[in-house]
Write an enzyme that holds these catalytic residues in place. Structure first.
Site, PDB file in Angstrom:
ATOM      1  N   HIS A   1      -5.084  -8.997   3.653  1.00  0.00           N
ATOM      2  CA  HIS A   1      -4.021  -9.187   4.639  1.00  0.00           C
ATOM      3  C   HIS A   1      -4.547  -9.516   6.034  1.00  0.00           C
ATOM      4  O   HIS A   1      -4.011 -10.371   6.727  1.00  0.00           O
ATOM      5  CB  HIS A   1      -3.154  -7.923   4.679  1.00  0.00           C
ATOM      6  CG  HIS A   1      -3.919  -6.645   4.933  1.00  0.00           C
ATOM      7  ND1 HIS A   1      -3.494  -5.687   5.791  1.00  0.00           N
ATOM      8  CD2 HIS A   1      -5.105  -6.191   4.438  1.00  0.00           C
ATOM      9  CE1 HIS A   1      -4.365  -4.681   5.813  1.00  0.00           C
ATOM     10  NE2 HIS A   1      -5.339  -4.966   4.996  1.00  0.00           N
ATOM     11  N   ARG A   2      -5.632  -8.844   6.438  1.00  0.00           N
ATOM     12  CA  ARG A   2      -6.113  -9.066   7.809  1.00  0.00           C
ATOM     13  C   ARG A   2      -6.754 -10.441   7.978  1.00  0.00           C
ATOM     14  O   ARG A   2      -6.697 -11.023   9.057  1.00  0.00           O
ATOM     15  CB  ARG A   2      -7.076  -7.964   8.247  1.00  0.00           C
ATOM     16  CG  ARG A   2      -6.424  -6.616   8.256  1.00  0.00           C
ATOM     17  CD  ARG A   2      -7.011  -5.606   9.195  1.00  0.00           C
ATOM     18  NE  ARG A   2      -6.350  -4.337   8.968  1.00  0.00           N
ATOM     19  CZ  ARG A   2      -5.101  -4.046   9.371  1.00  0.00           C
ATOM     20  NH1 ARG A   2      -4.400  -4.920  10.059  1.00  0.00           N
ATOM     21  NH2 ARG A   2      -4.562  -2.884   9.079  1.00  0.00           N
TER      22      ARG A   2
ATOM     23  N   LYS B   1       0.416  -6.409   2.041  1.00  0.00           N
ATOM     24  CA  LYS B   1      -0.304  -5.135   1.966  1.00  0.00           C
ATOM     25  C   LYS B   1       0.121  -4.205   3.111  1.00  0.00           C
ATOM     26  O   LYS B   1       0.274  -2.998   2.913  1.00  0.00           O
ATOM     27  CB  LYS B   1      -1.810  -5.379   2.026  1.00  0.00           C
ATOM     28  CG  LYS B   1      -2.643  -4.153   1.711  1.00  0.00           C
ATOM     29  CD  LYS B   1      -4.087  -4.553   1.469  1.00  0.00           C
ATOM     30  CE  LYS B   1      -4.826  -3.520   0.641  1.00  0.00           C
ATOM     31  NZ  LYS B   1      -5.104  -2.293   1.353  1.00  0.00           N
TER      32      LYS B   1
ATOM     33  N   ASP C   1       0.816  -1.219   0.000  1.00  0.00           N
ATOM     34  CA  ASP C   1       0.000   0.000   0.000  1.00  0.00           C
ATOM     35  C   ASP C   1       0.850   1.270   0.000  1.00  0.00           C
ATOM     36  O   ASP C   1       0.482   2.273  -0.621  1.00  0.00           O
ATOM     37  CB  ASP C   1      -0.961   0.006   1.199  1.00  0.00           C
ATOM     38  CG  ASP C   1      -2.224  -0.798   0.888  1.00  0.00           C
ATOM     39  OD1 ASP C   1      -2.209  -1.552  -0.107  1.00  0.00           O
ATOM     40  OD2 ASP C   1      -3.214  -0.664   1.634  1.00  0.00           O
TER      41      ASP C   1
ATOM     42  N   GLU D   1     -11.184  -4.695   1.967  1.00  0.00           N
ATOM     43  CA  GLU D   1     -10.433  -5.463   0.976  1.00  0.00           C
ATOM     44  C   GLU D   1     -11.274  -6.600   0.392  1.00  0.00           C
ATOM     45  O   GLU D   1     -11.143  -6.985  -0.754  1.00  0.00           O
ATOM     46  CB  GLU D   1      -9.160  -6.020   1.605  1.00  0.00           C
ATOM     47  CG  GLU D   1      -8.022  -5.019   1.690  1.00  0.00           C
ATOM     48  CD  GLU D   1      -8.132  -4.020   2.826  1.00  0.00           C
ATOM     49  OE1 GLU D   1      -9.231  -3.870   3.409  1.00  0.00           O
ATOM     50  OE2 GLU D   1      -7.114  -3.363   3.133  1.00  0.00           O
TER      51      GLU D   1
ATOM     52  N   ASN E   1      -4.875  -1.959  -4.410  1.00  0.00           N
ATOM     53  CA  ASN E   1      -6.108  -2.052  -3.621  1.00  0.00           C
ATOM     54  C   ASN E   1      -5.965  -1.178  -2.373  1.00  0.00           C
ATOM     55  O   ASN E   1      -6.432  -1.534  -1.301  1.00  0.00           O
ATOM     56  CB  ASN E   1      -6.376  -3.516  -3.246  1.00  0.00           C
ATOM     57  CG  ASN E   1      -7.786  -3.723  -2.713  1.00  0.00           C
ATOM     58  OD1 ASN E   1      -8.632  -2.840  -2.808  1.00  0.00           O
ATOM     59  ND2 ASN E   1      -8.026  -4.878  -2.127  1.00  0.00           N
TER      60      ASN E   1
ATOM     61  N   ASP F   1     -10.915  -2.287  12.165  1.00  0.00           N
ATOM     62  CA  ASP F   1      -9.897  -3.209  11.653  1.00  0.00           C
ATOM     63  C   ASP F   1      -9.458  -4.198  12.724  1.00  0.00           C
ATOM     64  O   ASP F   1      -9.423  -5.409  12.503  1.00  0.00           O
ATOM     65  CB  ASP F   1      -8.689  -2.433  11.117  1.00  0.00           C
ATOM     66  CG  ASP F   1      -8.970  -1.847   9.741  1.00  0.00           C
ATOM     67  OD1 ASP F   1     -10.078  -2.102   9.215  1.00  0.00           O
ATOM     68  OD2 ASP F   1      -8.102  -1.137   9.204  1.00  0.00           O
TER      69      ASP F   1
END
Ligand code: C5P
Length: 687
Positions: free
Chosen positions: A407-408, A438, A52, A360, A97, A332
């Site tokens: 990613h998360r 990311k 990112d 995402e 993204n 998040d």
């Protein structure tokens, strides 16, 4: 970084130690943009190095900003800004993204094009083109910005156009919706000081503003760049007349508080008894809203201490306590709570997370599907998720976790590998682990650096065979494909031979050679240095491969005391996620319980030919007959010696690679592994 199709994690039984977090994504991309808009140079320290931030840096470079990386420190960047003036008037920018690049750049370039003239196109990945931006477009158009939606209305790609000398209509308050994403408001706050003139600029937020802590980050960073914003509650924001971006000169980026959540969770789940999990880079003085995750983790049972720049976490209540929480302020990090819920004594309900659906991936749907695979019961709604842990230890499943290029999802899911602490004992497969790049490219390395696994649970793939059979090349390629550690056991004997030569010790002086082996100061390169080796601080990568060194190795390796001295060193290489070990006795002596044992049987003729080619390519002239005689003498000595003689283990699979190229050999071994990996066996057992 694990750039592989999937990563298998063994069952993990504990966690302790220190992790240093990479820089915050939210802060990194905001300060990059602010530094780019300010005049002069800003030194940014501890900037996040990730997908990112890479797209943001790339965009700024394309737009004509000075972008230079520090020579000694990869996280140090020097950005020379545009002072609010476009350096070029046309560009086509690809933003991956990264919402934190797309939204603020859209606002910034819309305003700049409208006043200074130009045409800028912003695009991203297919998923980026499904993430809404209409509310921002609707806020900008009434000001006089020309914005073309090149795909579906309300979504990127966008084109931002205008003529030089254009005027903006800023007398009336600018209206923006705040209930889909706070990034629209943040984008306006970051960009509008560009248009500050003789009057106030006012932004009115329509609807209930979500993710307020992210807006607080925006305001705190604007203040660092000399821009004061007045706020009335969370509904009206006013930028003072005459505002201009002023570089603070230098700025340190905090560690990412959302990334901290995985390690806070690991501590709460797995740091029992002795040492805690210590997190450095973010702490009680953080400006990031996700730091409030710590309170939620405490409510579930974690014991947390913190100070400026650090957090320490231990397990408190166990099992964890099921939690009901409105996670609007920590969208998040709240994903991490959903996974902690697997270790709770009852259901956990997380509400206020409608925004998960436009991240995402649709994170509510994704989380529900993956937690169910693990054995949890999940109820989902438009803006909530409720997770009940697997009812009993035997209900946990060996799941292959889909990560949806999110990613998360990958980082959260990894916490399910601590399932032995819930009484289960299953390995975990993370598909496409690379997606963590990311925001946290080295996430799995960091987690595995803290986590403990029982050695018996760490899979070993042993590759033995005679000299010049191609074991080393094969082992390295297989290790890379699986994301496993690599043990080149021959290098230990070779280094021992070298050390003996350096110290003038004769090769048959068993006690003295063994003493050298026991005190071997050998270091294998990692990452960019993979393949290089240092002995006593000296780079011996080339010396180790010499024929003479191989010959010395073959002699010292016949000494029982030397083999004993190197035994512990080899066992210590068995670390999660797994080990590929090559040598002569990996399957027979050092790792008799290896998951898969491969024995190479290439003909002496073929091996001599290969070695010959290798040497010729290095500019060393030899003849094949001598080489072959040499190989055979070494094999003979390895086969005949009393300790750990070269022979296939009873349960080894024989691979004659005489007629195979390296890719074919690798494919064969990976095929065998696919059948026998602990993950595959567990999946079959539990199916
Ligand atoms: O595999 P490589 O050629 O680097 O090994 C050098 C020498 O070390 C071999 O000829 C063998 O005698 C010895 N060796 C060993 N046991 C191992 C690995 C190597 O005895 N596991």
């Amino acid at each position: 970084m694990f750039d592989i199709p999937h990563l298998d994690l063994p069952p993990l039984v504990g966690a302790c130690g220190t992790v240093r977090l990479p820089g915050s994504k939210s802060i990194s991309n905001r300060v990059l943009l602010l530094a780019a808009l300010a005049a002069g140079t800003t030194e940014l320290h501890d900037l996040l190095d990730s997908d990112d931030t890479a797209v943001m840096l790339g965009a700024l470079r394309t737009l004509g900003c000075g972008v230079a990386r520090g020579a000694r420190d990869a996280q140090h960047w020097r950005i020379t800004g545009l002072a609010g003036r476009l350096a070029l008037h046309e560009a086509d920018l690809f933003l991956g993204n990264a919402g934190t690049a797309m939204r603020p750049l859209a606002a910034t370039l819309a305003l700049l094009a409208a006043t200074q003239g130009g045409s800028f196109t912003l695009r991203g990945t297919a998923r980026m083109h499904e993430r809404p931006i209409g509310d921002l477009v609707d806020a900008l158009r009434p000001l006089g910005c020309t914005i073309d939606e090149l795909g579906a209305p309300g979504y990127p790609p966008l084109r931002l156009r205008g003529r030089p000398g254009g005027q903006l209509a800023l007398e009336r308050p600018i209206r923006v919706r705040g209930d889909v994403s706070s990034q629209f408001l943040s984008a306006l706050l970051l960009a509008l000081p560009l248009a500050a003139g003789a009057h106030d600029i006012t932004i009115d937020v329509e609807g209930e503003l979500i993710s307020r802590p992210y807006v607080e980050i925006t305001l705190a960073l604007l203040a660092r760049f000399g821009i004061a914003v007045q706020r009335e509650g969370w509904s009206r924001f006013t930028i003072a007349p005459g505002s201009t971006y002023r570089s603070p000169g230098a700025l340190h980026v905090e560690g990412d508080a959302s990334s901290a959540s995985y390690f806070v969770a690991a501590g709460a789940i797995a740091a029992a008894g002795g040492a805690p999990v210590r997190i450095e880079g973010v702490g009680s003085d953080s400006i990031q809203g996700d730091i409030a995750f710590v309170d939620a983790a405490r409510a579930m049972g974690a014991r947390v201490a913190s100070g400026p720049g650090w957090i320490e976490v231990r397990r408190g209540r166990w099992p964890l306590t099921g939690l009901t929480i409105d996670a609007t302020p920590i969208p998040d990090a709240a994903m991490t709570l959903a996974v902690m819920a697997l270790y709770a004594d009852g259901p956990s309900r997380i509400t206020g997370i409608a925004s998960w659906r436009v991240k995402e991936t649709d994170r509510i749907a994704a989380m529900a599907a993956e937690l169910r695979k693990l054995g949890a019961t999940v109820v989902e709604g438009p803006d909530f998720i409720e997770v009940s842990p697997p009812p009993a230890a035997r209900d946990w499943r060996a799941a292959a976790i889909e990560t949806y290029d999110d990613h998360r999802m990958a980082m959260c899911a990894s916490l399910a590998a601590f399932n032995p602490l819930a009484g289960a004992h299953v390995p975990l497969r993370i598909l496409d682990p690379r997606c963590v790049a990311k925001t946290f490219p080295e996430y799995f390395e960091a987690l595995l650096g803290l986590a403990q696994a029982a050695p018996a649970d760490v899979p070993v793939l042993a590759i033995d065979g005679p000299t010049a059979s191609g074991k080393g090349t094969l082992a390295a390629a297989v290790a890379r494909a699986l994301g496993f550690h690599l043990l080149d056991s021959g290098a230990l004997y070779r280094a021992t031979g070298l050390a003996a030569a350096w110290d003038g010790v004769t090769l048959d002086d068993e006690p003295r050679v063994a003493a050298l082996a026991a005190a071997l100061q050998l270091r294998f390169g990692q990452g960019d240095d993979a393949g290089r080796t240092w002995l006593r601080g000296r780079d011996v990568s080339d010396e180790l491969r010499l024929e003479a060194t191989g010959l010395a190795a073959s002699r010292v390796s016949a000494l029982p005391a030397v083999r004993a001295a190197l035994h512990g060193l080899q066992l210590a290489c068995r670390r999660a996620p797994g080990l590929v070990a090559d040598g002569r006795d990996m399957g027979t002596v050092v790792f008799p319980g290896a998951t898969l044992k491969v024995f190479l049987t290439a003909s002496a003729e073929k091996r001599a030919e290969r070695r010959h080619k290798q040497l010729i390519s290095k500019g060393i002239s030899t003849n094949i007959a001598d080489l072959r005689a040499d190989l055979e003498a070494r094999d003979e000595r390895d086969r005949k010696r009393a300790v750990a003689p070269l022979k296939p283990a009873a349960d080894a699979l024989l691979l004659d690679n005489s007629a195979l190229d390296i890719d074919e050999s690798v494919a064969c071994v990976l095929g065998w592994w696919q059948e026998r990996s602990p993950f595959e066996l567990a999946r079959r057992r539990l199916a």
